[in-house]
Design a protein around this motif. Structure first.
Motif, PDB file in Angstrom:
ATOM      1  N   UNK A 151       8.859   5.548   1.025  1.00 62.10           N
ATOM      2  CA  UNK A 151       7.812   5.431  -0.002  1.00 62.10           C
ATOM      3  C   UNK A 151       6.494   4.981   0.625  1.00 62.10           C
ATOM      4  N   UNK A 152       6.587   3.973   1.515  1.00 62.01           N
ATOM      5  CA  UNK A 152       5.355   3.469   2.135  1.00 62.01           C
ATOM      6  C   UNK A 152       4.682   4.557   2.964  1.00 62.01           C
ATOM      7  N   UNK A 153       5.489   5.296   3.690  1.00 60.77           N
ATOM      8  CA  UNK A 153       4.936   6.352   4.531  1.00 60.77           C
ATOM      9  C   UNK A 153       4.151   7.345   3.673  1.00 60.77           C
ATOM     10  N   UNK A 154       4.752   7.731   2.571  1.00 58.44           N
ATOM     11  CA  UNK A 154       4.094   8.691   1.678  1.00 58.44           C
ATOM     12  C   UNK A 154       2.756   8.135   1.171  1.00 58.44           C
ATOM     13  N   UNK A 155       2.766   6.874   0.744  1.00 56.07           N
ATOM     14  CA  UNK A 155       1.533   6.280   0.204  1.00 56.07           C
ATOM     15  C   UNK A 155       0.454   6.172   1.284  1.00 56.07           C
ATOM     16  N   UNK A 156       0.858   5.808   2.504  1.00 52.23           N
ATOM     17  CA  UNK A 156      -0.147   5.562   3.552  1.00 52.23           C
ATOM     18  C   UNK A 156      -0.880   6.840   3.941  1.00 52.23           C
ATOM     19  N   UNK A 157      -0.256   7.993   3.714  1.00 56.49           N
ATOM     20  CA  UNK A 157      -0.912   9.239   4.103  1.00 56.49           C
ATOM     21  C   UNK A 157      -2.117   9.526   3.207  1.00 56.49           C
ATOM     22  N   UNK A 158      -2.236   8.785   2.115  1.00 54.66           N
ATOM     23  CA  UNK A 158      -3.369   8.991   1.207  1.00 54.66           C
ATOM     24  C   UNK A 158      -4.575   8.119   1.562  1.00 54.66           C
ATOM     25  N   UNK A 159      -4.440   7.264   2.568  1.00 58.22           N
ATOM     26  CA  UNK A 159      -5.537   6.355   2.936  1.00 58.22           C
ATOM     27  C   UNK A 159      -5.848   6.483   4.428  1.00 58.22           C
ATOM     28  N   UNK A 160      -7.129   6.235   4.787  1.00 58.74           N
ATOM     29  CA  UNK A 160      -7.433   6.273   6.218  1.00 58.74           C
ATOM     30  C   UNK A 160      -7.759   4.868   6.745  1.00 58.74           C
ATOM     31  N   UNK A 161      -7.471   3.856   5.918  1.00 59.98           N
ATOM     32  CA  UNK A 161      -7.640   2.475   6.357  1.00 59.98           C
ATOM     33  C   UNK A 161      -6.575   1.633   5.676  1.00 59.98           C
ATOM     34  N   UNK A 162      -6.369   0.390   6.120  1.00 65.12           N
ATOM     35  CA  UNK A 162      -5.336  -0.425   5.474  1.00 65.12           C
ATOM     36  C   UNK A 162      -5.652  -0.644   3.996  1.00 65.12           C
ATOM     37  N   UNK A 171     -13.789  -4.181   5.422  1.00 67.18           N
ATOM     38  CA  UNK A 171     -13.513  -4.678   4.058  1.00 67.18           C
ATOM     39  C   UNK A 171     -14.570  -4.171   3.076  1.00 67.18           C
ATOM     40  N   UNK A 172     -14.268  -4.101   1.784  1.00 68.36           N
ATOM     41  CA  UNK A 172     -12.974  -4.436   1.194  1.00 68.36           C
ATOM     42  C   UNK A 172     -11.952  -3.305   1.359  1.00 68.36           C
ATOM     43  N   UNK A 173     -10.693  -3.692   1.536  1.00 72.41           N
ATOM     44  CA  UNK A 173      -9.625  -2.690   1.604  1.00 72.41           C
ATOM     45  C   UNK A 173      -9.302  -2.241   0.176  1.00 72.41           C
ATOM     46  N   UNK A 174      -8.931  -0.950   0.020  1.00 73.67           N
ATOM     47  CA  UNK A 174      -8.520  -0.502  -1.310  1.00 73.67           C
ATOM     48  C   UNK A 174      -7.323  -1.323  -1.819  1.00 73.67           C
ATOM     49  N   UNK A 175      -7.232  -1.465  -3.120  1.00 73.79           N
ATOM     50  CA  UNK A 175      -6.117  -2.177  -3.746  1.00 73.79           C
ATOM     51  C   UNK A 175      -5.502  -1.269  -4.801  1.00 73.79           C
ATOM     52  N   UNK A 176      -4.191  -1.063  -4.733  1.00 77.15           N
ATOM     53  CA  UNK A 176      -3.509  -0.380  -5.834  1.00 77.15           C
ATOM     54  C   UNK A 176      -2.364  -1.288  -6.286  1.00 77.15           C
TER      55      UNK A 176
END
Ligand code: ATP
Ligand code: MG
Length: 436
Positions: free
Chosen positions: A310-321, A279-284
């Protein structure tokens, strides 16, 4: 009579050079010349037991030769450290007793089986190393989650499974005959949790939820385990903090126990990847998510719920939840509180796991005002009479409150790096499967 020992204890080095007695299932077997290698499993681990022809009665050696896979056994022998043995220890067998000789031709062979075959034979497939590992991690996950919740002052509370009113929308309700009435299987503890915070304060549950999901996806079960939390005097930011701390506590626990680390690595998951979830996890915000999607050429209309693509695409931009916050009101169930500064969105947050996994929790702040609740009930074409007791909660001691629901299998799927949610549970219930 030697000491009864569990295989996990032997593999931890506790019985080196001692004589032990173990009980288990014959997981695998091979022979070479005057030696049988019996791979035995007892629920705590798997160990190689070597039987030399000149070290046992000839009848025992002959019996072992004909032994079928999955037969149940009692074995005696001395534990020896051996670098060549898987796990570093083996048992040199001095005696063997067969408790139940399995039929010939155990259906799960050492070859490729398709998913349908393995689902038809799920009662046997759960004995596989892969399923053992996942099920152990799942148990450790829930143990660590309970530990954190108990240490932080949450009380476990149980809501009914048979209910009369939908909380997540009617389309995915399973109906059941309840004598001369119709009842439904619960989709979430939500409405009952909001009643219980006025009794117990901070609460949680770990229980099955049921949803008649009619589309085939890799991340929907019709019966899944739901870890839900509800907290009085809590807002959106407060509930996100609870989620990230809880999740990181669980991950740390999983990544500190040597046997769990072995299980994770064998499944292809490196603990160092999980430990990035500090933590902290990113927030958008939802708005920012839509902007990213549109910028990257993914057509998506503001107002809809984010789907898998859409979620799959967004998750590829982060390496953590990471959290996506402030979903439009039409994308969220009626009990989500609209943002007072911008009523077209709600004070909500979904937590998305990285690497393409997507949503693992959904939550946020709940409506605490009676009129606002009535407005949202009407807007969703629900009948206020069905929710009378729930509306009552806003008349007798309402407080700002927030909560979330975590999909246990969704989270295990990410932690264990699985490609389909069915393997995160022993007996998955899917669109076309309720057997075995
Ligand atoms: P989705 O949009 O993926 O269907 P949802 O928005 O319907 O999820 P919620 O109602 O917020 O999900 O439920 C809370 C959590 O429960 C989800 O974040 C997810 O982890 C889990 N969950 C929901 N539906 C299912 C399902 N059919 N199978 C497994 N887990 C589920
Ligand atoms: Mg859903």
């Amino acid at each position: 009579m030697p000491k009864p020992a569990y295989i996990s204890e032997i593999l931890s080095g506790r019985y080196s050079n001692e004589e032990v007695f173990i009980r288990g299932w014959l997981h695998n077997k091979r022979s070479s010349g005057g030696i049988h290698f019996l791979i035995v499993r007892d629920g705590t681990g798997v160990i190689q037991c070597t039987m030399k022809k000149d070290k046992v009665d000839s009848s025992v050696f002959e019996e072992a030769k004909k032994l079928t896979l999955e037969s149940t056994l009692e074995l005696m022998g001395v534990v020896r450290e051996d670098k060549r043995a898987p796990g570093g220890y083996e048992v040199h067998v001095s005696d063997l007793r067969v408790i139940n000789r399995a039929k010939d031709g155990f259906p799960i062979a050492k070859k490729y089986h398709g998913p349908d075959f393995l689902l038809d034979n799920r009662h046997l497939w759960i004995r596989s190393q892969k399923m053992q590992r996942i099920l152990r991690i799942r148990a450790e996950f829930l143990k660590a989650a309970r530990e954190w919740l108990d240490e932080n002052g949450f009380t476990e509370f149980h809501a009914p499974t048979l209910i009369t009113a939908a909380c997540e929308g009617g389309a995915t309700l399973f109906s059941v005959r309840y004598f001369d009435k119709t009842a439904y299987l619960t989709q979430s503890w939500q409405l009952y949790a909001e009643a219980a915070i006025a009794s117990l304060g901070k609460i949680y549950t770990i229980a099955p939820s049921f949803r008649a999901e009619k589309s085939k996806t890799r991340r929907h079960l019709t019966e899944f385990w739901h870890l839900e939390v509800e907290v009085p005097w809590c807002d959106l930011e407060g509930i996100m903090k609870i989620e990230e701390e809880l999740l990181f506590h669980v991950i740390r626990r999983l990544c500190e126990k040597p046997s769990t680390i072995r299980d994770l690595e064998a499944l292809g998951r490196s603990p160092s990847d999980l430990l990035k979830a500090e933590p902290p996890f990113p927030r958008i915000t939802y708005d920012e998510a839509v902007e990213i999607l549109n910028r990257d050429g993914i057509k998506f209309e503001w107002g809809n719920d984010l789907g898998w693509i859409e979620e799959k695409h967004l998750t590829l931009k982060f390496d953590k939840p990471f959290f996506v916050t402030h979903y439009p009101r039409r994308a969220k169930a009626f009990y989500h509180k609209p943002d007072p500064n911008r009523p077209e969105v709600t004070l909500s947050a979904d937590l998305l796991a990285p690497e393409g996994y997507g949503e693992i929790t959904g939550g946020g702040q709940r409506i605490d005002d009676e009129n606002e609740l009535l407005e949202r009930i009407k807007e969703n074409n629900l009948n206020p009479n069905d929710y009378e007791w729930y509306i009552d909660l806003r008349r007798w001691g309402s407080v700002p409150h927030a909560g979330f629901g975590l999909g246990v299998e969704r989270t295990i799927m990410w932690i264990c790096k699985l490609s389909h949610i069915r393997d995160a549970i022993a007996f998955p219930r899917l669109l076309n499967r309720v057997y075995p």
